[in-house]
Design an enzyme around this catalytic site. Structure first.
Site, PDB file in Angstrom:
ATOM      1  N   CYS A   1      16.267   9.176  -7.136  1.00  0.00           N
ATOM      2  CA  CYS A   1      16.734  10.617  -7.225  1.00  0.00           C
ATOM      3  C   CYS A   1      16.053  11.263  -8.573  1.00  0.00           C
ATOM      4  CB  CYS A   1      18.391  10.723  -7.486  1.00  0.00           C
ATOM      5  SG  CYS A   1      18.990   9.912  -5.882  1.00  0.00           S
TER       6      CYS A   1
ATOM      7  N   GLU B   1      -5.122  -5.173   3.440  1.00  0.00           N
ATOM      8  CA  GLU B   1      -4.882  -3.854   3.684  1.00  0.00           C
ATOM      9  C   GLU B   1      -5.532  -3.009   2.626  1.00  0.00           C
ATOM     10  OE1 GLU B   1      -0.666  -3.435   3.133  1.00  0.00           O
ATOM     11  OE2 GLU B   1      -0.794  -1.494   4.128  1.00  0.00           O
TER      12      GLU B   1
ATOM     13  N   TRP C   1      17.857  11.108  -3.376  1.00  0.00           N
ATOM     14  CA  TRP C   1      17.067  10.206  -2.262  1.00  0.00           C
ATOM     15  C   TRP C   1      18.579   9.515  -1.799  1.00  0.00           C
ATOM     16  CZ3 TRP C   1      13.119   8.138   0.528  1.00  0.00           C
ATOM     17  CH2 TRP C   1      13.160   6.726   0.844  1.00  0.00           C
TER      18      TRP C   1
ATOM     19  N   HIS D   1      -6.350 -27.811  13.891  1.00  0.00           N
ATOM     20  CA  HIS D   1      -6.418 -27.865  15.115  1.00  0.00           C
ATOM     21  C   HIS D   1      -7.669 -26.721  15.523  1.00  0.00           C
ATOM     22  CE1 HIS D   1      -3.182 -30.581  15.861  1.00  0.00           C
ATOM     23  NE2 HIS D   1      -2.429 -29.658  15.003  1.00  0.00           N
TER      24      HIS D   1
ATOM     25  N   ASN E   1      21.897   9.895 -11.243  1.00  0.00           N
ATOM     26  CA  ASN E   1      20.973   8.697 -10.652  1.00  0.00           C
ATOM     27  C   ASN E   1      21.463   7.564 -10.618  1.00  0.00           C
ATOM     28  OD1 ASN E   1      19.103  10.782 -10.281  1.00  0.00           O
ATOM     29  ND2 ASN E   1      17.531  10.093 -11.551  1.00  0.00           N
ATOM     30  N   GLY E   2      21.410   6.625  -9.779  1.00  0.00           N
ATOM     31  CA  GLY E   2      21.978   5.302  -9.992  1.00  0.00           C
ATOM     32  C   GLY E   2      22.886   5.003  -8.845  1.00  0.00           C
TER      33      GLY E   2
ATOM     34  N   LYS F   1      -1.712  -8.387   2.161  1.00  0.00           N
ATOM     35  CA  LYS F   1      -1.671  -7.415   1.065  1.00  0.00           C
ATOM     36  C   LYS F   1      -3.112  -7.425   0.603  1.00  0.00           C
ATOM     37  CE  LYS F   1       1.305  -5.578   0.666  1.00  0.00           C
ATOM     38  NZ  LYS F   1       2.446  -5.589   1.653  1.00  0.00           N
TER      39      LYS F   1
ATOM     40  N   ARG G   1       8.375  11.836  -6.257  1.00  0.00           N
ATOM     41  CA  ARG G   1       9.335  10.659  -6.137  1.00  0.00           C
ATOM     42  C   ARG G   1      10.087  10.311  -4.877  1.00  0.00           C
ATOM     43  NH1 ARG G   1      11.453   9.722 -11.734  1.00  0.00           N
ATOM     44  NH2 ARG G   1      13.355   8.597 -11.040  1.00  0.00           N
TER      45      ARG G   1
ATOM     46  N   LYS H   1       6.463   7.528   1.543  1.00  0.00           N
ATOM     47  CA  LYS H   1       6.037   7.094   2.690  1.00  0.00           C
ATOM     48  C   LYS H   1       7.136   7.168   3.939  1.00  0.00           C
ATOM     49  CE  LYS H   1       5.413   2.366   2.661  1.00  0.00           C
ATOM     50  NZ  LYS H   1       4.377   1.160   2.372  1.00  0.00           N
TER      51      LYS H   1
ATOM     52  N   GLU I   1       2.263 -12.575   4.415  1.00  0.00           N
ATOM     53  CA  GLU I   1       2.391 -11.377   3.522  1.00  0.00           C
ATOM     54  C   GLU I   1       1.172 -11.036   2.677  1.00  0.00           C
ATOM     55  OE1 GLU I   1       3.678  -8.774   3.780  1.00  0.00           O
ATOM     56  OE2 GLU I   1       3.923  -7.795   1.840  1.00  0.00           O
TER      57      GLU I   1
END
Ligand code: F6R
Length: 610
Positions: A2, A490, A75, A506, A101-102, A487, A27, A605, A483
């Protein structure tokens, strides 16, 4: 997270508040609001949606002459993004109003007590308890009332407060969440983030934890944590707005990597009760239903799937339930076998990923119990899930996820402990020690980031010229390998593969030749000797090996070319530390290859991937 702004001075406050809120839009937020003092009354205007909606509301409602005001972009963490939950929040009689905020961890206890005393709540937020507490604690002195109130709060807060009885003053305080102030000819400015102040002043006052400040049109009076007036020095910043938004980091991705101690801390704290047990708010399975579970299926995409892979190991280990993990885009086109004894867990940062949403709908249609682990409150997946556990990572702006992934893993640790406790498999001192280790994680993450940041920047030089890289590991290390590989590829555009270390022989081992770079993830003590034998296999073919292991295994790794050593922690949690150098490796490699790391994305996003 926020955003907070505040202004008091010789000019109209509203244009400054709107300008400040616009600077904080990057933000990410879901609602916005302001409060001013006009004709001896507090006036609050707030709305779900963008700052532009707030601007229209202000334009249609009135043109405020007030020279004092506070503002907020929210947020959502507690309660949906809607008008009622938007800040500012007013106390019962409108004596106080507050932006925050928090996260207030003890808000439920405080809320129950206030309700018993007759306070009526209009929102689902943790912030509203602060507004009512201010009114309850009011003693005729603005600063002392604020100090009495914050002494009752547990958790993190940055607060900016107006009081009807003090129409020429704003009081601010903070603990755990940042707050900065600045003064110039126009007046005094307050914000949660320097980027909202820089167009007015570059001389910034950073409020310390538990410090309080009384702000008027003429200046600011600071009080230390004991309430004693104190002199405060400003700090001159040579930053532009864009650099300030990234808090001095070159990219949002690095900023978010470094925010992981907070993201994990916020996700864990508040879910541990005073009795040391794990508890969730929106978990709608009864204890009997948990005991009756026979199977768990975890479904997600990309990094969220990799978090699920960690969850599989940990839930199976602790709660002794069979867990399968599935990629959402595969699952949704299958004909899965589901029954009421299966718990389907969907993981998504955005809560909008189309494949994950479709998988959730399929599971709901088949009558399975569903539980969603989501970062965005009131997103489609959160709304349609049977139960929801929110990751409190805050808005994630960088395209490559880091802090949301860490928070997802933290929720899965909590969930594994919760299921194990309900099934009678983690009790007494074992549960207490698990919870202690979990609570220690944010600090371990912070230490690990500090200790390996420069080292990973240096190791990234090895990767810059590469076309291919391999990541190997077993068990939890394999989850981390997946992961780590994602990273790297990407954002650096280097082809990379993750392999379960024992599977290399194998066929794929034929690709390992002299000079091939293999990252061996081996922090998982249970399988360390096995992974060591795989390291020897690739070394025998001439590979260069970068190993990531715990300090205790240092001597056994004498043959590897490069090493990253992690602190020894509870073996189930070492994967949370192991992924950190891998995120940094991906970041620095991309940066040093000149790749567009943050990509053009202004706001948090929220992807809908078909
Ligand atoms: C990788 C990344 C993606 C997401 C995936 C799922 O860095 O960010 O792989 O993890 O697209 O997105 P959510 O979690 O929003 O469902």
């Amino acid at each position: 997270m926020c955003g907070i702004v505040g202004y008091i001075g010789k000019n109209r406050a509203v244009p400054y508040l709107l300008e400040g809120l616009e600077k904080l839009e990057y933000r990410g937020y879901d609602s916005a609001g302001i409060a001013t003092v006009e004709n001896g009354a507090l006036r609050v205007l707030k709305t779900k949606g963008r700052v532009s909606s707030l601007e229209s509301l202000i334009a249609s409602e009135h043109r405020s002459p007030a020279n004092i005001g506070i503002g907020h972009t929210r947020w959502a963490t507690h309660g949906k993004p809607n008008n009622a939950n938007a800040h500012p929040h007013e106390s019962q009689s409108g004596l106080f109003c507050v932006v925050h905020n928090g996260v207030i961890e003890n808000y439920l206890t405080l809320k129950t007590d206030l309700q018993a005393e007759g306070f009526v709540f209009r929102s689902e937020t943790d912030t509203e308890v602060i507004a009512h507490l201010l009114e309850k604690n009011y003693d005729g002195d603005f600063v002392s009332t604020v100090r009495k109130t914050t002494a009752m709060l547990e958790g993190a807060y940055a607060l900016c407060i107006l009081c009807r009885e003090f129409p020429d003053q704003i009081v601010c305080t903070r603990w755990g969440s940042p707050l900065v102030l600045g003064q110039c000819d126009e007046g005094c400015f307050i914000a949660s983030d320097v980027s909202a102040l820089l167009s007015h002043t570059s001389d910034i006052f950073y409020l310390d934890g538990h410090e309080t400040v009384l702000v008027s049109a003429n200046g600011m009076t600071f009080f230390d944590k004991f309430g004693v007036p104190t002199k405060k020095q400003s700090r001159h910043l040579d930053l532009n707005v864009s650099a300030a938004q990234k808090e001095g980091y070159d990219h949002f991705m690095l900023k978010e990597i470094m925010e992981q101690p907070r993201a994990v801390g916020d996700t864990i704290r508040g879910r541990i009760t005073k009795e040391g047990k794990i508890a969730f708010e929106d978990f709608h399975l009864s204890d009997d239903e948990v005991r009756d579970l026979q199977r768990i299926t975890i479904i997600a995409c990309g990094s969220a799937y990799h978090a699920g892979a960690v969850g599989k190991y940990v839930i199976e280990k602790l709660a002794r339930l069979p867990v399968e993990i599935d990629i959402a885009s595969e699952y949704r086109y299958r004909d899965p076998v589901l029954d009421p004894h299966t718990l389907v867990i969907l993981i998504s940062q955005s809560g909008e990923t189309a494949d994950t949403l479709a998988a959730l709908r399929l599971a709901n249609e088949h009558g399975a119990k569903t539980l969603c682990i989501v970062n965005v409150v009131s997103s489609s997946i959160a709304n349609e899930g049977g139960s929801v556990i929110y990751t409190h990572a805050g808005p994630e702006i960088a395209v490559a996820t880091t802090k949301a992934y860490a928070a997802q893993v933290a929720v899965l640790y909590l969930l594994a402990g919760y299921l194990a406790e309900k099934r009678g498999l983690l009790v007494g001192e074992d549960l207490a020690s698990y919870v202690r280790d979990l609570l220690a994680l944010p600090e371990q993450i912070e230490k690990t980031l500090a200790s390996c940041k420069a080292q990973m920047e240096a190791f990234s030089q090895l990767f810059i010229p590469l076309e291919h890289a391999y990541f190997i590991g077993r068990n939890l290390d394999y989850a981390c390998a997946m992961e780590a590989s994602l990273k790297l590829k990407e954002i650096s555009y280097i082809h990379s593969e993750a392999y379960a270390a024992g599977e290399l022989k194998h066929g794929t081992i034929s690709l390992i030749e002299k000079g091939t770079l293999v990252v061996a993830l081996c922090a998982c003590s249970a399988v360390f000797p096995k992974t060591l034998s795989n390291i020897k296999e690739v070394k025998a073919r001439g590979a260069r090996v970068l190993a990531v292991a715990t300090e205790g295994e240092n001597t056994a790794l004498s043959e590897v070319d490069f090493k990253v050593l992690l602190p020894n922690v509870n073996p189930l949690f070492s994967v949370t530390l192991e992924v950190l150098p891998m995120q940094l490796l991906g970041y620095y490699t991309a940066k040093n290859r000149g790749c567009d790391i943050d990509k053009p994305r202004n706001l948090a996003k929220s992807v809908t991937v078909e």
